[in-house]
Design an enzyme around this catalytic site. Structure first.
Site, PDB file in Angstrom:
ATOM      1  N   LYS A 153      58.244  22.604 109.932  1.00  0.00           N
ATOM      2  CA  LYS A 153      57.987  22.591 111.365  1.00  0.00           C
ATOM      3  C   LYS A 153      59.171  23.161 112.124  1.00  0.00           C
ATOM      4  O   LYS A 153      59.019  24.062 112.966  1.00  0.00           O
ATOM      5  CB  LYS A 153      57.687  21.174 111.849  1.00  0.00           C
ATOM      6  CG  LYS A 153      57.378  21.091 113.336  1.00  0.00           C
ATOM      7  CD  LYS A 153      57.022  19.677 113.761  1.00  0.00           C
ATOM      8  CE  LYS A 153      58.260  18.813 113.867  1.00  0.00           C
ATOM      9  NZ  LYS A 153      57.971  17.491 114.479  1.00  0.00           N
ATOM     10  N   ASP A 171      53.067  20.042 114.900  1.00  0.00           N
ATOM     11  CA  ASP A 171      53.587  18.739 115.317  1.00  0.00           C
ATOM     12  C   ASP A 171      52.397  17.807 115.527  1.00  0.00           C
ATOM     13  O   ASP A 171      51.263  18.138 115.180  1.00  0.00           O
ATOM     14  CB  ASP A 171      54.464  18.864 116.557  1.00  0.00           C
ATOM     15  CG  ASP A 171      53.679  19.232 117.803  1.00  0.00           C
ATOM     16  OD1 ASP A 171      52.457  19.509 117.701  1.00  0.00           O
ATOM     17  OD2 ASP A 171      54.262  19.237 118.899  1.00  0.00           O
TER      18      ASP A 171
END
Length: 259
Positions: A153, A171
């Site tokens: 991420k 996310d």
């Protein structure tokens, strides 16, 4: 935000195929082609709704974005943006992070929570950059994920926003919306990233991430999504999970970190 009628929503919502076509090809039962077209239509509409969508962490260099993203864990972008100017001024490069006094850094990191763990991660990050990458932030996913405190991420945030390398940032907001839109049923962020990446052209991955995050923070909330004012309601198989009355839904819309 544009409103949609109940008739429009029902007429365009994905439906399961009929006849002897075999098992459903997609989470919603629509054809693969229909899913791709719907996903791209949603992203196009969100791009119109959020023309200023971008990373909501303040930065001027790849290193600043990398550090800010690591620090953003378990806190808000607003708090990170209020704290990082002093941090960036005190530690202008990777060598400064690598040689930082832990106690001094902890004091700067305290407003962000988990300051001891974040101090260890950022010092380790600086040391790794100095020792293995000549103090520069690498522009490859396979290198970024070897750094302390950096997962896919964070790596995709840095690649997409500091290096213009397309990446999908999964996310909590992105994952929630991807499932609500019927793009995937996966919970694992890597699997979500791969499945959604097959629906959207690679060149659009970074902006897709911004569009979903902005929409998730402002309209498509976890507990009470504002379905009644959602600009993509007509293409959403989850329409009705939240408030459908436009007036009541409008009161649920949040401005987001930057207003």
């Amino acid at each position: 935000m544009p409103k949609t009628t109940a008739e429009n929503r029902s007429s365009t919502r994905p439906t399961a195929p009929t006849g002897a076509a075999g098992p459903a090809e997609t989470p919603t039962g629509e054809s693969r082609l229909a899913l791709v077209r719907r996903a791209r239509r949603i992203d196009k509409e969100l791009a119109v709704t959020y023309p200023d969508a971008r990373a909501e962490l303040d930065f001027t260099t790849p290193l600043e974005l990398l550090v800010a993203t690591v620090l953003s864990a378990q806190t808000t972008d607003v708090r990170v943006n209020a704290t990082t100017p002093a941090i960036f001024a005190r530690y202008p490069d990777a060598a400064a992070y690598a040689s930082a006094d832990p106690a001094e850094m902890e004091e700067l990191f305290k407003p962000l929570g988990f300051f001891r763990a974040k101090t260890r991660a950022v010092i380790g990050l600086g040391q790794a950059l100095v020792e293995r990458f000549d103090g520069e932030v690498p522009a490859r996913l396979e290198d970024l994920v070897t750094l302390p405190g950096v997962g896919r991420k964070t790596a995709n945030v840095v690649l997409g926003n500091a290096f213009d390398v397309p990446g999908i940032t999964v996310d909590t907001h992105f994952g929630r919306l991807a499932r609500r839109f019927g793009w995937t049923t996966q919970q694992d962020p890597v699997k979500v990233e791969h499945e959604v990446g097959e629906l959207i052209p690679k060149k659009d991955w970074t902006m897709l991430s911004h569009h979903l995050v902005w929409h998730g923070r402002r309209v498509c909330h976890s507990r009470r999504p504002a379905c009644g004012v959602c600009p993509v309601a007509r293409w959403c198989p989850s329409y009705g999970e939240g408030e459908t009355d436009p007036v009541a839904a409008a009161k649920l819309v949040k401005p987001g970190p930057r207003g």
